[in-house]
Design a protein around this motif. Structure first.
Motif: not given
Length: 298
Positions: A224-253
Motif C-alpha cells: 500500500a505505502i512505501y516510506n523511503g530511507s531519506n533522513t527526513d521522510n515522515v509517514l503519519v497514518v491515522e484512522g485508516s484501514t489496510f486490507n489485502g495488500n501485497r509486497a515482498f516486505e511490508g504487505g501494507a506498509i
C-alpha cells in the motif's frame, strides 16, 4: 504548445465544452496550454478533455505560471506526453480540482494523470476519481514534487512501472490524504503499490482505505505505502484501514524512516519474503508512536 487552445494574457472560462483529439506535435499541451509570460487564470467546468496528445508534457492541459480551477470535468485517454498525461503543472502554477474524473491517461515517464512540478505552488483535489491511469516510470496517477491536499478521492487500478502505483511523492513535498480510497493500484517493478513517499517528504494519511494494492517487482516493498530511507521522510497514518495488500516486505506498509500509526486496522495483508517481511508492517526503522487497535496481519 496548445494543439486545441492556447491561452495568453487573459482570464479564460471553458464550460460545457469537449476538447478532443488535438495534438501538439513537438511541444506541450495537446488540448490546452497557457503562456508562462502572462500569469493566466483558467477555469474548466462541465467539460470533457479526451484523446489529446503532446510531443512533450501535458497531453490534456499544460499550465505555466497559471492558476487553474477544474470542476465536474473529465480527462480521458490523453496520451503520448512525457510527463502528465492529463495535466502538467509547471512553475508558479496552482490547481484546484473538484468532482472530476481522470481515466486511462498515459505517459512515457512520470504522472499518468497529473505531473506536479517542484516549481508549482499547491494542488488541492476533492471528490475526484483517478481510474486506470498509467506511467512508464513513477506515479501511475499523480507525480507530486510539491505540496498537495487530497480529500474524498478514489484511486483505482492505476499502474506505474516504477514507484507509486497511484501516487509518487518526491522533493521534500508535504502531502495530506484524507477520506480517500485506494483499490487495486500497482507498482510493477519498484516500491509502493499505492503510494511511494520519498526524498525527504512528509505524508499524512487519515480516515482512508487501502485494498488490494500490490508492489509486484522482485523484492519490492510496501504493497500500500512505501516510506523511503531519506533522513527526513515522515509517514503519519491515522484512522485508516489496510486490507489485502501485497509486497515482498511490508504487505501494507514498508517504512525506512519515521512512522506514526494510530487507530488503524490491518488485516489479510501479505509479505512474500520467506525470511519474514511483515505482512502488515515491514522492517520499520523508526516508529515515532505506537500502533493501536490493529487487526491480525496476514
Amino acid at each position: 504548445g496548445g494543439g486545441g487552445i492556447y491561452v495568453s494574457g487573459a482570464s479564460t472560462v471553458i464550460t460545457g465544452t469537449t476538447i478532443s483529439h488535438n495534438r501538439s506535435t513537438v511541444d506541450d499541451g495537446g488540448g490546452i496550454a497557457t503562456d508562462y509570460a502572462t500569469a493566466d487564470v483558467i477555469t474548466v467546468t462541465n467539460s470533457i478533455i479526451s484523446g489529446n496528445q503532446a510531443g512533450d508534457d501535458g497531453a490534456g492541459l499544460k499550465l505555466d505560471n497559471a492558476v487553474a480551477f477544474v470542476e465536474n470535468s473529465q480527462f480521458i485517454s490523453n496520451t503520448d506526453a512525457v510527463d502528465g498525461g492529463a495535466i502538467h503543472v509547471d512553475y508558479g502554477s496552482s490547481v484546484t480540482l473538484a468532482g472530476s474524473s481522470f481515466a486511462l491517461n498515459t505517459v512515457t515517464d512520470d504522472g499518468g494523470a497529473i505531473f506536479f512540478d517542484d516549481g508549482a505552488t499547491i494542488l488541492v483535489v476533492t471528490a475526484t476519481n483517478f481510474l486506470s491511469n498509467t506511467a512508464a516510470d513513477g506515479g501511475g496517477a499523480l507525480y507530486l514534487a510539491k505540496d498537495a491536499i487530497l480529500a474524498d478521492t478514489l484511486f483505482q487500478g492505476n499502474q506505474a512501472e516504477s514507484r507509486g502505483g497511484a501516487i509518487n511523492i518526491t522533493t521534500a513535498s508535504v502531502v495530506t490524504v484524507a477520506g480517500s480510497t485506494f483499490v487495486g493500484n500497482s507498482s510493477l517493478s519498484s516500491d509502493g503499490g499505492a503510494i511511494a513517499n520519498i526524498e525527504d517528504s512528509v505524508l499524512t494519511v487519515t480516515d482512508s482505505t487501502f485494498t488490494g494494492n500490490t508492489a509486484l517487482g522482485s523484492e519490492m516493498d510496501g504493497g500500500a505505502i512505501y516510506n523511503g530511507s531519506n533522513t527526513d521522510n515522515v509517514l503519519v497514518v491515522e484512522g485508516s484501514t489496510f486490507n489485502g495488500n501485497r509486497a515482498f516486505e511490508g504487505g501494507a506498509i514498508r517504512s525506512r524512516d519515521r512512522l506514526h500509526v494510530s487507530n488503524s486496522t490491518f488485516y489479510n495483508n501479505v509479505a512474500t519474503d520467506a525470511t519474514g517481511g511483515g505482512g502488515a508492517l515491514g522492517r520499520i526503522h523508526v516508529a515515532i508512536a505506537p500502533m493501536s487497535r490493529n487487526g491480525i496481519c496476514g
